[in-house]
Design an enzyme around this catalytic site. Structure first.
Site, PDB file in Angstrom:
ATOM      1  N   GLY A  11       3.366   1.061 -11.049  1.00 22.35           N
ATOM      2  CA  GLY A  11       2.811   0.058 -10.133  1.00 22.35           C
ATOM      3  C   GLY A  11       1.334  -0.155 -10.432  1.00 22.35           C
ATOM      4  O   GLY A  11       0.622   0.814 -10.701  1.00 22.35           O
ATOM      5  N   VAL A  23     -12.554   2.448 -20.901  1.00 21.53           N
ATOM      6  CA  VAL A  23     -11.967   3.111 -22.085  1.00 21.53           C
ATOM      7  C   VAL A  23     -12.352   2.337 -23.345  1.00 21.53           C
ATOM      8  O   VAL A  23     -12.806   2.921 -24.344  1.00 21.53           O
ATOM      9  CB  VAL A  23     -10.419   3.197 -21.955  1.00 21.53           C
ATOM     10  CG1 VAL A  23      -9.788   3.662 -23.264  1.00 21.53           C
ATOM     11  CG2 VAL A  23     -10.029   4.136 -20.810  1.00 21.53           C
ATOM     12  N   ASP A 103       2.487   8.984 -11.193  1.00 23.31           N
ATOM     13  CA  ASP A 103       3.318  10.128 -11.536  1.00 23.31           C
ATOM     14  C   ASP A 103       4.226   9.901 -12.754  1.00 23.31           C
ATOM     15  O   ASP A 103       4.208  10.664 -13.732  1.00 23.31           O
ATOM     16  CB  ASP A 103       4.174  10.403 -10.283  1.00 23.31           C
ATOM     17  CG  ASP A 103       4.873  11.720 -10.383  1.00 23.31           C
ATOM     18  OD1 ASP A 103       4.215  12.682 -10.790  1.00 23.31           O
ATOM     19  OD2 ASP A 103       6.078  11.775 -10.069  1.00 23.31           O
ATOM     20  N   THR A 125      -3.194   4.613  -9.136  1.00 17.39           N
ATOM     21  CA  THR A 125      -2.157   4.272  -8.144  1.00 17.39           C
ATOM     22  C   THR A 125      -2.812   4.155  -6.777  1.00 17.39           C
ATOM     23  O   THR A 125      -3.738   4.913  -6.473  1.00 17.39           O
ATOM     24  CB  THR A 125      -1.032   5.334  -8.091  1.00 17.39           C
ATOM     25  OG1 THR A 125      -0.250   5.127  -6.898  1.00 17.39           O
ATOM     26  CG2 THR A 125      -1.565   6.752  -8.050  1.00 17.39           C
ATOM     27  N   ASP A 127      -1.370   5.046  -4.168  1.00 11.18           N
ATOM     28  CA  ASP A 127      -0.724   6.022  -3.287  1.00 11.18           C
ATOM     29  C   ASP A 127      -1.549   7.293  -3.027  1.00 11.18           C
ATOM     30  O   ASP A 127      -1.291   7.996  -2.058  1.00 11.18           O
ATOM     31  CB  ASP A 127       0.635   6.446  -3.860  1.00 11.18           C
ATOM     32  CG  ASP A 127       1.610   5.280  -3.964  1.00 11.18           C
ATOM     33  OD1 ASP A 127       1.386   4.270  -3.272  1.00 11.18           O
ATOM     34  OD2 ASP A 127       2.575   5.376  -4.740  1.00 11.18           O
ATOM     35  N   ASP A 129      -1.336  10.032  -4.627  1.00  5.71           N
ATOM     36  CA  ASP A 129      -0.377  11.143  -4.612  1.00  5.71           C
ATOM     37  C   ASP A 129      -0.462  12.025  -5.860  1.00  5.71           C
ATOM     38  O   ASP A 129       0.445  12.806  -6.136  1.00  5.71           O
ATOM     39  CB  ASP A 129       1.059  10.591  -4.467  1.00  5.71           C
ATOM     40  CG  ASP A 129       1.428   9.636  -5.591  1.00  5.71           C
ATOM     41  OD1 ASP A 129       0.523   9.228  -6.355  1.00  5.71           O
ATOM     42  OD2 ASP A 129       2.614   9.299  -5.715  1.00  5.71           O
ATOM     43  N   ARG A 171       4.634   5.404  -0.960  1.00 10.37           N
ATOM     44  CA  ARG A 171       5.826   6.127  -1.437  1.00 10.37           C
ATOM     45  C   ARG A 171       6.036   7.402  -0.613  1.00 10.37           C
ATOM     46  O   ARG A 171       6.153   7.289   0.601  1.00 10.37           O
ATOM     47  CB  ARG A 171       5.679   6.451  -2.921  1.00 10.37           C
ATOM     48  CG  ARG A 171       6.997   6.510  -3.653  1.00 10.37           C
ATOM     49  CD  ARG A 171       6.783   6.791  -5.111  1.00 10.37           C
ATOM     50  NE  ARG A 171       6.259   5.659  -5.831  1.00 10.37           N
ATOM     51  CZ  ARG A 171       7.007   4.746  -6.431  1.00 10.37           C
ATOM     52  NH1 ARG A 171       8.308   4.851  -6.395  1.00 10.37           N
ATOM     53  NH2 ARG A 171       6.463   3.741  -7.071  1.00 10.37           N
ATOM     54  N   GLU A 222       5.433   4.345   4.623  1.00 10.20           N
ATOM     55  CA  GLU A 222       6.793   3.953   4.236  1.00 10.20           C
ATOM     56  C   GLU A 222       7.676   5.168   3.940  1.00 10.20           C
ATOM     57  O   GLU A 222       8.907   5.084   4.049  1.00 10.20           O
ATOM     58  CB  GLU A 222       6.772   3.000   3.036  1.00 10.20           C
ATOM     59  CG  GLU A 222       6.240   3.623   1.758  1.00 10.20           C
ATOM     60  CD  GLU A 222       6.293   2.678   0.561  1.00 10.20           C
ATOM     61  OE1 GLU A 222       6.892   1.606   0.636  1.00 10.20           O
ATOM     62  OE2 GLU A 222       5.681   3.047  -0.473  1.00 10.20           O
ATOM     63  N   HIS A 249       3.053  -5.696  -0.674  1.00  6.88           N
ATOM     64  CA  HIS A 249       2.294  -5.714  -1.931  1.00  6.88           C
ATOM     65  C   HIS A 249       0.878  -6.274  -1.814  1.00  6.88           C
ATOM     66  O   HIS A 249       0.098  -6.167  -2.759  1.00  6.88           O
ATOM     67  CB  HIS A 249       3.078  -6.466  -3.013  1.00  6.88           C
ATOM     68  CG  HIS A 249       4.267  -5.681  -3.489  1.00  6.88           C
ATOM     69  ND1 HIS A 249       5.461  -5.678  -2.801  1.00  6.88           N
ATOM     70  CD2 HIS A 249       4.424  -4.840  -4.538  1.00  6.88           C
ATOM     71  CE1 HIS A 249       6.314  -4.875  -3.427  1.00  6.88           C
ATOM     72  NE2 HIS A 249       5.707  -4.364  -4.486  1.00  6.88           N
TER      73      HIS A 249
HETATM   74  O1  F6P Z   1       3.360   3.392  -6.340  1.00 10.19           O
HETATM   75  C1  F6P Z   1       2.781   2.230  -5.809  1.00 10.19           C
HETATM   76  C2  F6P Z   1       3.730   1.518  -4.887  1.00 10.19           C
HETATM   77  O2  F6P Z   1       3.079   0.366  -4.401  1.00 10.19           O
HETATM   78  C3  F6P Z   1       4.271   2.362  -3.729  1.00 10.19           C
HETATM   79  O3  F6P Z   1       3.347   2.486  -2.681  1.00 10.19           O
HETATM   80  C4  F6P Z   1       5.507   1.600  -3.365  1.00 10.19           C
HETATM   81  O4  F6P Z   1       6.472   2.431  -2.765  1.00 10.19           O
HETATM   82  C5  F6P Z   1       5.996   1.087  -4.699  1.00 10.19           C
HETATM   83  O5  F6P Z   1       4.883   1.126  -5.580  1.00 10.19           O
HETATM   84  C6  F6P Z   1       6.566  -0.293  -4.680  1.00 10.19           C
HETATM   85  O6  F6P Z   1       7.112  -0.534  -5.918  1.00 10.19           O
HETATM   86  P1  F6P Z   1       7.445  -1.993  -6.481  1.00 10.19           P
HETATM   87  O7  F6P Z   1       6.154  -2.673  -6.780  1.00 10.19           O
HETATM   88  O8  F6P Z   1       8.241  -1.717  -7.707  1.00 10.19           O
HETATM   89  O9  F6P Z   1       8.194  -2.707  -5.397  1.00 10.19           O
END
Ligand code: F6P
Length: 319
Positions: A11, A23, A103, A125, A127, A129, A171, A222, A249
């Site tokens: 993502g 970079v 990840d 990310t 998240d 995480d 996530r 979520e 998003h």
């Molecule tokens: O990992 C980033 C994220 O936005 C999460 O927070 C979410 O669960 C997931 O990606 C959504 O994925 P996609 O963009 O594939 O719908």
């Protein structure tokens, strides 16, 4: 090391462009040739690799998304995919790779490093995480977006004396909910890391209005479940019908905050310097202001520790 490549994967997150820029420019500054891989690991497999120069990363530090684009690539989870990717780098004489992502992207970098490509992971990310870093690139911006949204919801909720359930991303990680909830003064924060009791949530909401509050805001990560389902369960218990907002998003777009731009710039430059020094198979991070590297093996096999102190603070302050 003479030639390195950079890719963004998984993502997207705000600040990825700033990291790519760092970079590329740091690599060129240190006399390396730098290549960009389009669409993450998919581009590595499809040989979608081009040389970058100073100008190819101009005018992007302030932009969301990623100019290199990104993908979640199933094929790269197979050994054949990984070998093909490594081969496409080797045939150009590229022996170092910076992977910017979450990840899953780190797992890919780990595999490549075992195939002899010198890899560095950057935590990109929203998240937050990834362990062994205090924050990930994009998290600060995502939290700001959620705070801004909750400010707006609070205006209209207060006018109508309503309650609101706001579902946010993350996530399996509750950090976006926790930090945005604290910063926006939400009454209740539900995260996957801490068990919760819906009876208590419903009572708290009734109590909020009883104490003269004109709104009651519940932030749901979520990873806990759907905001819609939580709202229904609350209504069954206290008869109050919360309005539900799923931010989705929107949390991943827009200009990165200055914090994310600076973090991305520092980490991008750091990853290049570490590759030059001969490090490989490492994830880069920042801990208490210090730039650090950690074995990717350890990063992908560890879990980020939840900030329980901050969670307890939200409980004390949101009465
Ligand atoms: O990992 C980033 C994220 O936005 C999460 O927070 C979410 O669960 C997931 O990606 C959504 O994925 P996609 O963009 O594939 O719908």
């Amino acid at each position: 090391i003479k030639r390195i490549a950079v890719l963004t994967s998984g993502g997207d997150s705000q600040g990825m462009n700033a990291a790519v820029r760092a970079v590329v420019r740091s690599g060129l500054f240190h006399g390396l040739e730098v290549f960009g891989v389009q669409r993450g690991y998919a581009g590595l497999i499809n040989d979608d690799i081009r040389e970058m120069d100073l100008r190819s990363v101009g005018d992007i530090i302030q932009r969301g998304g990623t100019i290199l684009q990104t993908a979640r690539c199933k094929e790269f989870t197979t050994l054949e995919g990984q070998q093909l990717g490594a081969e496409n780098l080797r045939k150009r004489g590229i022996d170092g790779l910076v992977v910017i992502g979450g990840d899953g992207s780190y797992q890919g970098a780990n595999k490549l490093s075992k195939l002899g490509i010198k890899t560095m992971g950057l935590p990109g990310t929203i998240d937050n995480d990834i362990p062994f870093t205090d924050c990930t690139i994009g998290f600060d911006t995502a939290v700001s977006i959620v705070v801004d949204a909750i400010n707006k919801l609070r205006d209209t909720m207060s006018s109508h004396e309503r309650s609101s359930v706001v579902e946010v991303m993350g996530r399996h990680c509750g950090d976006i909910a926790l930090y945005a909830g604290l910063a926006s003064g939400a009454e209740t924060i539900l995260v996957p890391e801490v068990p919760y009791d819906l009876d208590e949530v419903a009572q708290r909401m009734t109590g909020n209005f009883g104490q003269g509050k004109r709104h009651s805001i519940v932030v749901v990560a979520e990873g806990v479940g759907r905001g819609e389902d939580i709202a229904n369960e609350i209504m069954k218990r206290n008869g109050i019908e919360p309005r539900v907002t799923v931010l989705g998003h929107i949390q991943r777009g827009g200009a990165p905050t200055h914090n994310d731009r600076i973090l991305a710039s520092k980490l991008g430059d750091f990853a290049v310097r570490k590759l030059i020094e001969g490090e490989s198979g490492k994830g880069c991070g920042i801990i208490k202001g210090e730039l650090v590297t950690t074995d990717i093996d350890l990063v992908v096999n560890s879990k980020k520790e939840f900030n329980m102190d901050l969670y307890e603070l939200t409980k004390r302050l949101s009465q």
